[in-house]
Motif scaffolding. Structure first.
Motif, PDB file in Angstrom:
ATOM      1  N   ARG A 104       0.826  -1.215   0.000  1.00  0.00           N
ATOM      2  CA  ARG A 104       0.000   0.000   0.000  1.00  0.00           C
ATOM      3  C   ARG A 104       0.860   1.265   0.000  1.00  0.00           C
ATOM      4  NH1 ARG A 104      -4.739  -1.586   4.309  1.00  0.00           N
ATOM      5  NH2 ARG A 104      -5.959  -2.855   2.868  1.00  0.00           N
ATOM      6  N   GLU A 163       2.451   1.656  -3.464  1.00  0.00           N
ATOM      7  CA  GLU A 163       1.467   2.077  -4.459  1.00  0.00           C
ATOM      8  C   GLU A 163       1.008   3.524  -4.249  1.00  0.00           C
ATOM      9  OE1 GLU A 163      -0.658  -2.122  -5.707  1.00  0.00           O
ATOM     10  OE2 GLU A 163      -1.445  -1.030  -3.973  1.00  0.00           O
ATOM     11  N   SER A 164       0.963   3.963  -3.007  1.00  0.00           N
ATOM     12  CA  SER A 164       0.513   5.340  -2.762  1.00  0.00           C
ATOM     13  C   SER A 164       1.525   6.370  -3.261  1.00  0.00           C
ATOM     14  CB  SER A 164       0.216   5.561  -1.274  1.00  0.00           C
ATOM     15  OG  SER A 164       1.408   5.577  -0.524  1.00  0.00           O
TER      16      SER A 164
END
Length: 110
Positions: A39, A42-43
């Protein structure tokens, strides 16, 4: 940006032969640390140049591919783990909380 799923060891031969940069993200779908690392990556992955190929490996479903990655790119297996491949050679790898899209981007730009 979008992941390309690694589902066949033949894809690793293609990555090995590619010129330019590729990223391989090895992820355990059973591990909360791995989920957090994914996460976080990806952020921030918008910092990675768009022409960089992004590959995603589900370690639970494809342990054989993970073992082949370790052998082919001469890295110790870890999970989660990110590898930066340049012209077929692993030039950077990181695991767990050391996984950073910014650091990958810096390695590409440098």
């Amino acid at each position: 940006m979008q992941w390309t799923s690694l589902t066949d060891t033949a894809q690793l031969d293609e990555i090995k032969k590619q010129s330019g940069y590729s990223v391989i993200f090895k992820h355990s779908t059973r591990c909360s640390v791995s989920l957090m690392a994914k996460r976080g990556f990806e952020s921030d992955w918008d910092v990675i140049p768009e022409n960089t190929a992004l590959y995603f490996l589900d370690l639970i479903a494809h342990r054989d591919i993970s073992a082949q990655i370790a052998e082919l790119f001469q890295v110790h297996h870890e999970s989660p783990q990110v590898l930066l491949i340049k012209d077929g050679e692993c030039i950077f790898d990181a695991s767990h909380s050391d996984i950073s899209a910014d650091e990958i981007a810096e390695s590409i730009v440098a």
